[in-house]
Design a protein around this motif. Structure first.
Motif: not given
Length: 473
Positions: A200-205
């Motif tokens: 989820t964090n990677v997709l935001a990044d």
């Protein structure tokens, strides 16, 4: 000569200014979230401060529907702006639960390549387009996002995967459950490279990186989160959150918290770059929450994912567009996620008449109260042999294993009072409207095994009554 140069300069500047005024578009799309599992939807126990703040900047949809109560068909309808049944994408495309007699199986189950998607329409208007996260519209190469309207892709082709990276050992094992090619993280086309950390964090990044790189031109980013879909895996930084909750419900809240934080990060990037005033942001979810799987809550509605009760097809959603959509407002008429495609296209400078085929409408005139009619006279749903039609406040549900049911959603949003026996003439009329719509559809390109029909019936019975309001605490 100087005059000619000045005129040329003015025209060039005007053209660039006009191009810049095309709004950027960001679609934040959750997976399997409960209707009421957000603060802006009334939850008292879940923490979604970023989405709550964002919702206040625009308009909340009280009656936003998806075109199907399961992931694949719902996404097909959204991205094509059409009832996906028109091109035979009637059932879910999940390898392992399909009938052996299905015309297509495995990675050949997807949206026909001749169907034009939202990315292609926006590319024609000068947009750079990208999708981050879940695709689920076909795993074969011909269905790939970069071959169907998206310039960039960081995500996975299938319907679910781990939130943490797969090891090389897992990927090399052909018998590893749920670790097939459609689950691998892919960057562009066939560049399979697992991420680091929590997905989820990677997709935001990745979304923020895309926005940074394309800040000077109109862009469309669909952030197709796989949260809060199974597997129930939480971000380690949230392991101590929600101590008052227990078990699966707590994990769902923790995953929703990380989803909210990711959405906030994306919005903060828009603000940092000064783009928020010229960006349309829409938040929605792909289908009703599967309460038996992830303890999501669809209060005040009966039903869950996989049913056509309101809890299976009505989803949380809002739109933000500064200086166009009124802040802290609500829209109370039914809309469908396939309306987003023509809405975005018109906002980009297109004309609905240019769209080859669409069942959706440009919502902006309705949201501004320039058009006081309802966006749709009828809305339809069909999954396997089950069919539904909504006309105004009335909703007819047709089943293979029981008599049809009729509800007045205005008076009975929880669908507890079947009025079919009291209004046989309305049942007959709506039955014919449903059948007439079905006569416009294609036969299924792929079919689930018959056991899935029993699964749908069981879920209808199991979640026939709405959850209590205590669920929100």
């Amino acid at each position: 000569m100087k005059i000619k140069l000045s005129i040329a300069f003015i025209l060039t500047s005007f053209f660039c200014f006009a191009q810049q005024k095309q709004p950027n578009i960001v679609l934040l799309f959750a997976d399997d979230a409960g209707y009421s599992d957000f603060g802006f939807q009334g939850s008292e126990s879940y923490q979604t401060p970023n989405l709550d703040k964002l919702a206040k900047k625009g308009m909340i949809f009280d009656q936003m529907y998806v075109t199907a109560s399961v992931c694949g068909p719902s996404r097909a309808g959204l991205l094509t702006g059409r009832y996906q049944q028109r091109f035979g994408f009637i059932e879910n495309n999940v390898p392992g639960i399909m009938d052996d007699n299905s015309k297509f199986l495995g990675d050949e189950m997807g949206v026909p390549t001749e169907e034009k998607m939202i990315g292609e329409y926006l590319q024609e208007k000068g947009y750079t387009t990208a999708i981050f996260g879940k695709w689920h519209l076909g795993e074969a190469d011909k269905f790939h996002p970069t071959k169907n309207g998206f310039d960039e892709f960081v995500g996975f082709r299938g319907g679910a995967r781990s939130f943490f990276p797969y090891s090389d050992k897992q990927k090399e094992n052909p018998h590893a459950k749920g670790v097939g090619k459609g689950r691998w993280l892919e960057r562009g086309f066939e560049n399979f490279q697992e991420h680091k950390g929590y997905l989820t964090n990677v997709l935001a990044d990745e979304t923020c990186n895309f926005i940074e790189r394309h800040k000077s031109q109109p862009f469309f980013a669909m952030v197709s989160f796989n949260a809060v879909h199974l597997p129930l895996q939480i971000d380690p930084q949230d392991k101590d959150a929600f101590p008052e909750l227990e078990g699966v419900r707590r994990k769902n809240a923790q995953m929703t918290l990380s989803l909210d934080r990711a959405c906030g990060q994306i919005y903060d990037k828009l603000v940092e770059l000064g783009l928020e005033e010229n960006t349309i942001i829409v938040f929605a979810n792909d289908n009703g929450g599967p309460s038996d799987k992830n303890m999501s809550c669809n209060y005040p509605f009966a039903g869950v994912k996989g049913t056509q009760l309101e809890g299976g097809i009505r989803v949380p959603g809002f739109i933000v567009w500064p200086n166009h959509i009124k802040e802290k407002s609500r829209y109370d008429q039914p809309v469908m996620t396939f309306d987003l495609m023509p809405t975005f296209y018109v906002a980009a400078g297109g004309d609905v008449s240019d769209i080859e085929k669409t069942d959706g409408v440009d919502l902006i005139p309705f949201l501004k109260n320039q058009n006081k009619n309802n966006p749709h006279e009828n809305l339809f749903w069909k999954w396997e042999t089950r069919g539904v039609v909504r006309n105004g406040d009335w909703k007819l549900m047709r089943f293979p294993d029981r008599p049809a049911m009729l509800f007045n959603l205005k008076k009975d949003p929880g669908e507890q009072n079947d009025l079919a026996a009291k209004h046989p003439e309305k049942v007959q009329k709506m039955f014919k409207e449903l059948f007439a719509w079905e006569m416009e559809l294609r036969r299924p390109m792929f079919m689930l095994r018959t056991a899935e029909e029993q699964w749908s019936a069981n879920r209808f019975d199991q979640f026939r009554k709405p959850p209590t309001k205590d669920y929100l605490k």
